[in-house]
Structure formats: structure tokens, C-alpha cells
Design an enzyme around this catalytic site. Structure first.
Site, PDB file in Angstrom:
ATOM      1  N   ASN A 203      32.279  36.487  44.323  1.00  0.00           N
ATOM      2  CA  ASN A 203      32.600  36.913  42.961  1.00  0.00           C
ATOM      3  C   ASN A 203      32.108  35.929  41.906  1.00  0.00           C
ATOM      4  O   ASN A 203      32.502  36.014  40.748  1.00  0.00           O
ATOM      5  CB  ASN A 203      34.113  37.129  42.823  1.00  0.00           C
ATOM      6  CG  ASN A 203      34.665  38.000  43.929  1.00  0.00           C
ATOM      7  OD1 ASN A 203      35.367  37.509  44.823  1.00  0.00           O
ATOM      8  ND2 ASN A 203      34.310  39.276  43.912  1.00  0.00           N
TER       9      ASN A 203
ATOM     10  N   ILE B 223      31.792  34.385  36.519  1.00  0.00           N
ATOM     11  CA  ILE B 223      32.915  34.755  37.378  1.00  0.00           C
ATOM     12  C   ILE B 223      33.267  36.221  37.175  1.00  0.00           C
ATOM     13  O   ILE B 223      33.400  36.674  36.037  1.00  0.00           O
ATOM     14  CB  ILE B 223      34.156  33.889  37.035  1.00  0.00           C
ATOM     15  CG1 ILE B 223      33.801  32.399  37.123  1.00  0.00           C
ATOM     16  CG2 ILE B 223      35.326  34.225  37.959  1.00  0.00           C
ATOM     17  CD1 ILE B 223      34.788  31.508  36.400  1.00  0.00           C
ATOM     18  N   CYS B 224      33.405  36.938  38.284  1.00  0.00           N
ATOM     19  CA  CYS B 224      33.830  38.334  38.202  1.00  0.00           C
ATOM     20  C   CYS B 224      35.336  38.390  38.404  1.00  0.00           C
ATOM     21  O   CYS B 224      35.819  38.306  39.533  1.00  0.00           O
ATOM     22  CB  CYS B 224      33.110  39.166  39.260  1.00  0.00           C
ATOM     23  SG  CYS B 224      33.518  40.901  39.174  1.00  0.00           S
ATOM     24  N   LEU B 225      36.066  38.466  37.319  1.00  0.00           N
ATOM     25  CA  LEU B 225      37.527  38.438  37.394  1.00  0.00           C
ATOM     26  C   LEU B 225      38.055  39.342  36.283  1.00  0.00           C
ATOM     27  O   LEU B 225      37.735  39.144  35.108  1.00  0.00           O
ATOM     28  CB  LEU B 225      38.013  36.989  37.213  1.00  0.00           C
ATOM     29  CG  LEU B 225      39.489  36.708  37.405  1.00  0.00           C
ATOM     30  CD1 LEU B 225      39.946  37.048  38.815  1.00  0.00           C
ATOM     31  CD2 LEU B 225      39.802  35.247  37.113  1.00  0.00           C
TER      32      LEU B 225
ATOM     33  N   ASP C  62      34.116  43.689  45.308  1.00  0.00           N
ATOM     34  CA  ASP C  62      33.848  43.734  43.871  1.00  0.00           C
ATOM     35  C   ASP C  62      32.922  42.560  43.550  1.00  0.00           C
ATOM     36  O   ASP C  62      33.301  41.615  42.874  1.00  0.00           O
ATOM     37  CB  ASP C  62      35.172  43.630  43.099  1.00  0.00           C
ATOM     38  CG  ASP C  62      34.968  43.746  41.600  1.00  0.00           C
ATOM     39  OD1 ASP C  62      33.941  44.328  41.187  1.00  0.00           O
ATOM     40  OD2 ASP C  62      35.832  43.247  40.853  1.00  0.00           O
TER      41      ASP C  62
END
Lengths: 237, 151
Positions: free
Chosen positions: B79, B86-88, B119
Site C-alpha cells: 500500500n 500511502i494508500c490509506l 487495495d
């Protein structure tokens, strides 16, 4: 149980809840913080419940008007800061006022305030307030004694005996007549972005004409509470 | 420099007075909205023992919009991409103004403990994480040793 929150810090500004205002989900924030989230995320900051698009037309303030007025006439503050709004001068909320007064007395040339989620610079030389993200949004400001007749505080209108508009819903908490002047501005701004009302776009740099338009919108909002709702619901679809 | 909103001052003071274990966030001397961050790799994760540098920036309309956070230290994680992005969800559409610097950094630390390859932001990493988790974890440990230790 939720009313306990009034004495706690507001989760948005992390300060003591100022003009505590309750959302339909029950969560309580400062009035100006509610204004910020109702305009921007349109969700409760605690539980993400949707805030109705017309919430700011009749917010639920958890203090009555006398408390509100007492707060604004504190003896320690000799001077009150005002901004120019619809039909006259509006008081800055007490917290902003304290910051403005401190910066002014400190000899600063300007003061930056976060009001309802938007950053504003108040230029003490030209006595003007400018929105940082959109410098065409300007208002005159003044520093005067606190007894000056004002339309209200930070968008919360003073009780007016010859008022013409009644809030549609008469919840028992809703003891004040709320005319949300900033929210009206936001409605205009949203329309502007969406080019629903292009006339505002072309005139936005001309103060007098803008005022004129704002005035017209104020009238619309006062007497026909449905109109702004219609505008936003059209945009939603 | 323009005055900081009270909220940022308050958050900064609390971060200094009551630091979060395993996380350090120090404002830059020249820009109080820019934080130098160090997150320690969580125990029992492939990032254990690593010290990860991040940068965190509070935009003008913070807290109405989320802080911008990026890993500076290279990290092998499904992620987090090669630029450290950052994929959050809470940094994007799930941001709420009731969240704070400390809760954001705790969420990032939790993301290190619980990678989510379904994801992904770094597609090659996520792919390997799904088809061969043992090798992916080995890579993550190797990158931690190479980039996040003794630097």
C-alpha cells in the site's frame, strides 16, 4: 447524555466548545466548526453521519440567546472587531476577536484566522479580510467599541423584534433566530463553481454589485427557505 | 510567518508533551506545518527493527482537509508506492477533522502491521504478496534491513 459534551473540547478545533451546536446524530461541536464541516465534508466529524444540506438554515444551538449576548459583552474586552456583511456590521466571534485584538495590539500588520474551516487574513493596514484560498472574497473590517449596533455574531443573528422570517422547524432547542450569513455566501460560491449562476462569476470583483447580489440572495433565503435547498439538491443529482 | 491556528499549536504541544510510543513527529524550524516524522516498524511485522522516516504537511485548510504524508525511507509494502505515497482511506475520502496528526501516524503504523494487498498502490509488491506471501515478507525484511536500519 450528549449534553455532557458541551463542557468538553470540540473535536474539530480542540478547544472548549464555543456556542455548542448539536447535529442530528447527537454530536456537538462549536457553531463555527459545525459550519465548516457542514459546508465542506457535509458529514459529522465523529460518526460520519450525513449533515442535511439545509442544516445551517436552522442549526440547533444548545445555549439560549441571553448567554450568547452576555458572552459578547465581556468587560475585559474593550474593543470589538466587526466584519461587513449583509445590511451592516457583524461581530467576530469572541475567540477570533481575542486573537485579532492581540495581534493588533502587538503591532502585527495582519492576523490569520481559521474560521469555519477556511483560512482568512485580516489586513490591519487596509482593514480588510481576505480569504486565503480565494482573494476575491473580501470584506471590510473595523475595530470599534463593543456596544456598536451589530447584526449578529459570526453568522448567528441577534434577536430582532420586527423579524419577518420564522424558522420553519420549531425545535425547543432552536430558540434563536438563525440567519446564516456565511452559509448563504457558500451557497453562492457553490453556484459560482458550478456555473449555475454565472452572473455572480462576472461580477465577483466588483464589490458593490456583489453586495447587491448577496442582498438579493439574502432576501431569497429569508423568505423562501426552499430556494437554496433546491439549488444544492439540483447539484447533488 | 502567518499565525498558526490554535488547533495546530495545541496538537504540536501535545505531540511534544505526550509523544506516542514508537512515533516521533517534530515540526520543522522554518515551517510549523511541516513535520519530520519517524515511525518504528511494529513488532512481529517484517518492518520490525526499522526506523522509517516520513514527512507530514498540514495544508492551509487543515483540519478540514487531511494532512499530506509520505514515506521518505524506501519500504516494501503493497500500500506504499516507490515514491512513498500511502494508500490509506483516512488520508483520502475517509478523512475527518476529528482525526489528528497522532491518529494518522498510528494508522500508518497499523498499516505496516496489516498490509492490504487487495487495495494496492504498489502493484508488483501487492501481486507478490498475494501469490507468494513468504517471499514478499522476505523482501520486506530485506528492504527494512537495507534502508531502515543503521542510517
Amino acid at each position: 447524555m450528549f449534553t455532557d459534551n458541551q463542557d468538553h473540547d470540540c473535536a474539530v478545533c480542540l478547544q472548549k466548545c464555543h456556542h455548542p451546536t448539536q447535529l442530528p446524530c447527537g454530536h456537538i461541536f462549536c457553531f463555527l466548526c459545525v459550519k465548516g464541516i457542514a459546508i465542506q465534508s457535509k458529514k459529522c466529524a465523529m460518526c460520519r453521519a450525513d449533515i442535511p444540506s439545509d442544516y445551517l438554515d436552522h442549526p440547533v444551538l444548545l445555549e439560549n440567546l441571553s448567554t450568547l449576548l452576555e458572552n459578547t459583552h465581556s468587560d475585559t474586552e474593550q474593543y470589538q472587531w466587526y466584519y461587513e456583511g449583509r445590511n451592516g456590521w457583524w461581530k467576530y466571534d469572541e475567540r477570533s476577536n481575542t486573537e485579532l485584538e492581540a495581534a493588533f495590539n502587538n503591532g502585527d500588520v495582519e492576523c490569520t484566522l481559521l474560521i469555519a474551516g477556511a483560512l482568512y487574513s485580516i489586513d490591519f493596514q487596509n482593514m480588510v479580510q481576505v480569504r486565503r484560498s480565494d482573494p476575491t472574497r473580501r470584506r471590510l473590517v473595523r475595530r470599534d467599541h463593543s456596544m456598536l449596533q451589530a447584526k449578529g455574531v459570526a453568522g448567528i443573528k441577534h434577536f430582532d423584534s420586527n423579524k419577518t422570517a420564522q424558522p420553519k422547524s420549531s425545535s425547543e432547542n432552536n430558540v434563536n433566530e438563525i440567519i446564516n450569513q456565511e452559509a448563504e455566501d457558500e451557497i453562492i460560491e457553490i453556484s459560482d463553481n458550478e456555473d449555475v449562476i454565472p452572473i455572480y462569476n462576472t461580477d465577483s470583483s466588483q464589490h458593490e454589485e456583489t453586495d447587491d447580489i448577496i442582498q438579493r440572495f439574502s432576501t431569497v433565503n429569508l423568505r423562501e427557505p426552499e430556494s437554496p435547498t433546491n439549488i444544492s439538491s439540483t447539484e447533488d443529482t | 510567518m502567518a499565525a498558526l491556528p490554535r488547533r495546530i499549536i495545541k496538537e504540536t504541544q501535545r505531540l511534544m508533551q505526550e509523544p506516542v510510543p514508537g512515533i516521533s513527529a517534530v515540526p520543522s524550524e522554518t515551517n510549523a506545518r511541516y513535520f519530520h516524522v519517524i515511525v518504528t516498524g511494529p513488532e512481529d511485522s517484517p518492518f520490525e527493527g526499522g526506523l522509517f522516516k516520513l514527512e507530514l504537511f498540514l495544508p492551509e485548510d487543515y483540519p478540514m482537509s487531511a494532512p499530506k504524508v509520505r514515506f521518505i525511507t524506501k519500504i516494501y509494502h503493497p500500500n506504499i508506492d516507490r515514491l512513498g505515497r500511502i494508500c490509506l482511506d483516512i488520508l483520502k475520502d475517509k478523512w475527518s477533522p476529528a482525526l489528528q496528526i497522532r491518529t494518522v501516524l498510528l494508522s500508518i503504523q497499523a498499516l505496516l502491521s496489516a498490509p492490504n494487498p487487495d487495495d494496492p498502490l504498489a502493484n508488483d509488491v501487492a501481486e507478490l504478496w498475494k501469490v507468494n506471501e513468504i517471499e514478499a515478507i522476505r523482501n520486506a525484511k530485506e528492504w527494512t534491513r537495507r534502508y531502515a536500519m543503521d542510517n
